[in-house]
Design a protein around this motif. Structure first.
Motif, PDB file in Angstrom:
ATOM      1  N   GLN A   8       0.861  -1.185   0.000  1.00 61.76           N
ATOM      2  CA  GLN A   8       0.000   0.000   0.000  1.00 61.76           C
ATOM      3  C   GLN A   8       0.897   1.235   0.000  1.00 61.76           C
ATOM      4  O   GLN A   8       1.731   1.407   0.903  1.00 61.76           O
ATOM      5  N   ILE A   9       0.746   2.062  -1.011  1.00 64.99           N
ATOM      6  CA  ILE A   9       1.575   3.260  -1.142  1.00 64.99           C
ATOM      7  C   ILE A   9       0.690   4.452  -1.474  1.00 64.99           C
ATOM      8  O   ILE A   9      -0.356   4.311  -2.115  1.00 64.99           O
ATOM      9  N   SER A  10       1.117   5.629  -1.042  1.00 64.80           N
ATOM     10  CA  SER A  10       0.402   6.850  -1.409  1.00 64.80           C
ATOM     11  C   SER A  10       0.793   7.238  -2.830  1.00 64.80           C
ATOM     12  O   SER A  10       1.966   7.188  -3.200  1.00 64.80           O
ATOM     13  N   GLN A  11      -0.197   7.627  -3.606  1.00 69.64           N
ATOM     14  CA  GLN A  11       0.049   7.934  -5.011  1.00 69.64           C
ATOM     15  C   GLN A  11      -0.685   9.208  -5.394  1.00 69.64           C
ATOM     16  O   GLN A  11      -1.874   9.363  -5.114  1.00 69.64           O
ATOM     17  N   GLN A  12       0.037  10.128  -6.010  1.00 66.96           N
ATOM     18  CA  GLN A  12      -0.572  11.344  -6.542  1.00 66.96           C
ATOM     19  C   GLN A  12      -0.427  11.308  -8.062  1.00 66.96           C
ATOM     20  O   GLN A  12       0.652  11.014  -8.575  1.00 66.96           O
ATOM     21  N   PHE A  13      -1.506  11.619  -8.772  1.00 65.28           N
ATOM     22  CA  PHE A  13      -1.478  11.503 -10.218  1.00 65.28           C
ATOM     23  C   PHE A  13      -2.408  12.540 -10.839  1.00 65.28           C
ATOM     24  O   PHE A  13      -3.283  13.106 -10.169  1.00 65.28           O
ATOM     25  N   GLU A  14      -2.175  12.786 -12.111  1.00 63.74           N
ATOM     26  CA  GLU A  14      -2.987  13.741 -12.852  1.00 63.74           C
ATOM     27  C   GLU A  14      -4.069  12.995 -13.631  1.00 63.74           C
ATOM     28  O   GLU A  14      -3.809  11.935 -14.222  1.00 63.74           O
ATOM     29  N   THR A  48      -3.912  -4.895  -8.968  1.00 61.50           N
ATOM     30  CA  THR A  48      -3.164  -6.108  -8.637  1.00 61.50           C
ATOM     31  C   THR A  48      -1.794  -5.714  -8.094  1.00 61.50           C
ATOM     32  O   THR A  48      -1.278  -4.629  -8.376  1.00 61.50           O
ATOM     33  N   ILE A  49      -1.203  -6.597  -7.320  1.00 63.32           N
ATOM     34  CA  ILE A  49       0.042  -6.255  -6.658  1.00 63.32           C
ATOM     35  C   ILE A  49       1.187  -6.066  -7.655  1.00 63.32           C
ATOM     36  O   ILE A  49       2.066  -5.218  -7.454  1.00 63.32           O
ATOM     37  N   ASN A  50       1.172  -6.799  -8.753  1.00 65.63           N
ATOM     38  CA  ASN A  50       2.211  -6.616  -9.758  1.00 65.63           C
ATOM     39  C   ASN A  50       2.113  -5.236 -10.406  1.00 65.63           C
ATOM     40  O   ASN A  50       3.133  -4.583 -10.665  1.00 65.63           O
ATOM     41  N   ASP A  51       0.891  -4.789 -10.657  1.00 70.29           N
ATOM     42  CA  ASP A  51       0.708  -3.444 -11.197  1.00 70.29           C
ATOM     43  C   ASP A  51       1.125  -2.383 -10.182  1.00 70.29           C
ATOM     44  O   ASP A  51       1.739  -1.370 -10.540  1.00 70.29           O
ATOM     45  N   ALA A  52       0.788  -2.612  -8.900  1.00 69.98           N
ATOM     46  CA  ALA A  52       1.156  -1.651  -7.863  1.00 69.98           C
ATOM     47  C   ALA A  52       2.666  -1.525  -7.746  1.00 69.98           C
ATOM     48  O   ALA A  52       3.206  -0.417  -7.589  1.00 69.98           O
ATOM     49  N   ALA A  87       4.835  -2.147 -10.112  1.00 67.25           N
ATOM     50  CA  ALA A  87       5.329  -1.491 -11.321  1.00 67.25           C
ATOM     51  C   ALA A  87       5.195   0.022 -11.208  1.00 67.25           C
ATOM     52  O   ALA A  87       6.092   0.771 -11.606  1.00 67.25           O
ATOM     53  N   VAL A  88       4.086   0.472 -10.634  1.00 68.83           N
ATOM     54  CA  VAL A  88       3.898   1.910 -10.433  1.00 68.83           C
ATOM     55  C   VAL A  88       4.890   2.435  -9.395  1.00 68.83           C
ATOM     56  O   VAL A  88       5.493   3.500  -9.560  1.00 68.83           O
ATOM     57  N   ALA A  89       5.093   1.663  -8.314  1.00 67.01           N
ATOM     58  CA  ALA A  89       5.992   2.094  -7.248  1.00 67.01           C
ATOM     59  C   ALA A  89       7.438   2.161  -7.712  1.00 67.01           C
ATOM     60  O   ALA A  89       8.221   2.998  -7.243  1.00 67.01           O
ATOM     61  N   GLN A  90       7.820   1.291  -8.634  1.00 65.07           N
ATOM     62  CA  GLN A  90       9.206   1.224  -9.090  1.00 65.07           C
ATOM     63  C   GLN A  90       9.461   2.062 -10.332  1.00 65.07           C
ATOM     64  O   GLN A  90      10.561   2.034 -10.875  1.00 65.07           O
ATOM     65  N   ARG A  91       8.460   2.802 -10.784  1.00 62.20           N
ATOM     66  CA  ARG A  91       8.647   3.657 -11.956  1.00 62.20           C
ATOM     67  C   ARG A  91       9.694   4.722 -11.668  1.00 62.20           C
ATOM     68  O   ARG A  91       9.664   5.389 -10.642  1.00 62.20           O
ATOM     69  N   ARG A  92      10.626   4.878 -12.592  1.00 60.02           N
ATOM     70  CA  ARG A  92      11.690   5.864 -12.429  1.00 60.02           C
ATOM     71  C   ARG A  92      11.908   6.614 -13.730  1.00 60.02           C
ATOM     72  O   ARG A  92      11.659   6.087 -14.811  1.00 60.02           O
ATOM     73  N   THR A  93      12.373   7.825 -13.586  1.00 62.28           N
ATOM     74  CA  THR A  93      12.744   8.598 -14.767  1.00 62.28           C
ATOM     75  C   THR A  93      14.097   8.114 -15.278  1.00 62.28           C
ATOM     76  O   THR A  93      14.854   7.451 -14.558  1.00 62.28           O
TER      77      THR A  93
END
Length: 386
Positions: A93-99, A179-183, A185-191
């Motif tokens: 569970q992570i906090s996420q801010q998005f447009e 799903t946890i795999n999608d979560a 992937a979002v958490a590990q997204r990097r520029t």
């Protein structure tokens, strides 16, 4: 003749204004208590609903709600091999801010270990539960997403297949369940710049292996364990704790960590503010009763002159105080039910809290009337001639 009620009718304007002032204080008190109840309900929501017997978290930590936790990606398979364990689910569970459509939205991104967990513990207001391993989401209505909408998280687009209501984290952010795999992937997204910096760090091997500048091999917060009803929970805990890299918490321990540690200061603050409001209420009612008593000195002297007992005068003043308190409490309850459903945070009004507040109001009104009673008893019958 009810002298207290008759005097209230004679000063109906002042009585109504005083009752209104007390009502706002009562509303504020109900709001403070209800806000705390709501925060507690929000904090325990996931723990109570997700249905895990044990939470396996990072060794030496008490996560994932009281502090951060990251366990190895293979922890669930290790726990599955322990005797007495019937199922294990990964959790993040992570906090996420998005447009989204020109708006900045915030959510608590919660990962389900699909297909072991399709989100059946999440109550739906519309739509369905997750039925695919990728790119589907269940959103709380408070986030502002609609059923069937597509929202971009990280580099992927997710379709909102279900809506829920009242499912939020401790901070009040609505749950966005994927799903946890999608979560992860979002958490590990990097520029691309972050990847380049990670490769140039001194510990380049760790950075490349983990795929992140964070020195850990997983974003998984905990493993949720369901035990066989006949299993000795203590034995399972001993086996897992012996590994050294894991800590085990029961549902009751998670609740205790939140209530007695994470929310302890908040509880003290709310009790302190509620105490201040009740003290102000005592002062307001005491001053009004005292002023009404001072205005009735001539009438009180007349009562004493014609032989009225002191109990008649005491009852009259006490009745006024309790009528103000009862009117303020009733109006405060009405205002609470009108105002608090529109609050951005959950406000839980428990009947037991209202009963305790009513008891406190009875004590407050009794104490507040003492000042007026004390002054009334000092009035002499001879003052009727002044």
């Amino acid at each position: 003749m009810n002298l207290g009620l008759k005097d209230v009718r004679h000063n109906i304007g002042r009585f109504l204004m005083t009752a209104a002032g007390v009502a706002f204080l009562v509303t504020a008190s109900i709001g403070m208590i209800g806000l705390y109840r709501g925060i507690v309900a929000d904090a325990l929501l996931v723990i109570d609903r997700i249905g895990a017997d044990l939470w396996v978290v990072q060794g030496g930590r008490a996560g994932p709600f009281s502090e951060s936790s990251a366990i190895s990606s293979g922890m669930d398979r290790r726990v599955e091999g322990v005797d007495g364990v019937t199922s294990v689910r990964r959790f993040v569970q992570i906090s996420q801010q998005f447009e989204h459509r020109g708006r900045s939205l915030r959510a608590s991104l919660t990962g389900l270990d699909y297909p072991r967990d399709s989100g059946g513990w999440v109550p739906l207001a519309a739509g369905r539960h997750i039925a695919s391993g990728h790119f589907e989401a269940i959103a709380d209505i408070s986030i502002g997403l609609k059923l069937g909408e597509t929202v971009r998280l990280g580099r992927d687009d997710f379709t909102v297949v279900g809506l829920t209501r009242g499912m939020v984290d401790m901070g009040g952010d609505g749950l966005l369940v994927v799903t946890i795999n999608d979560a992860m992937a979002v958490a590990q997204r990097r520029t691309s710049e972050e990847v380049l910096l990670a490769r140039n760090t001194a510990d380049a091997t760790t950075a490349v292996t983990s795929g992140s500048s964070v020195a850990q091999d997983s974003k998984i917060s905990a493993a949720l364990v369901t035990l066989d009803p006949a299993t000795d929970e203590a034995a399972v805990r001993r086996v897992i704790m012996a590994w050294g890299d894991a800590n085990v918490l029961s549902r009751a321990e998670q609740q205790s960590l939140l209530l007695d540690q994470r929310l302890w200061r908040l509880r003290v603050q709310i009790l302190a503010f509620t105490g201040v409001l009740l003290t102000v209420m005592v002062i307001v009612i005491s001053l009004i009763i005292y002023m009404l008593t001072m205005e009735k000195r001539h009438q009180i002297a007349m009562l004493k002159l014609i032989g009225a007992r002191n109990t008649v005068i005491v009852v009259m003043i006490a009745e006024q105080a309790y009528l103000i308190g009862a009117g303020g409490l009733a109006l405060g309850l009405v205002l609470s039910n009108i105002i608090f459903p529109w609050f951005p945070r959950r406000v839980v009004i428990e009947p037991s809290d209202i009963e305790l507040l009513g008891l406190a109001m009875a004590v407050i009104c009794g104490f507040a009337s003492l000042l007026g009673i004390s002054r009334a008893l000092k009035v002499r019958a001879q003052e009727v001639l002044s």
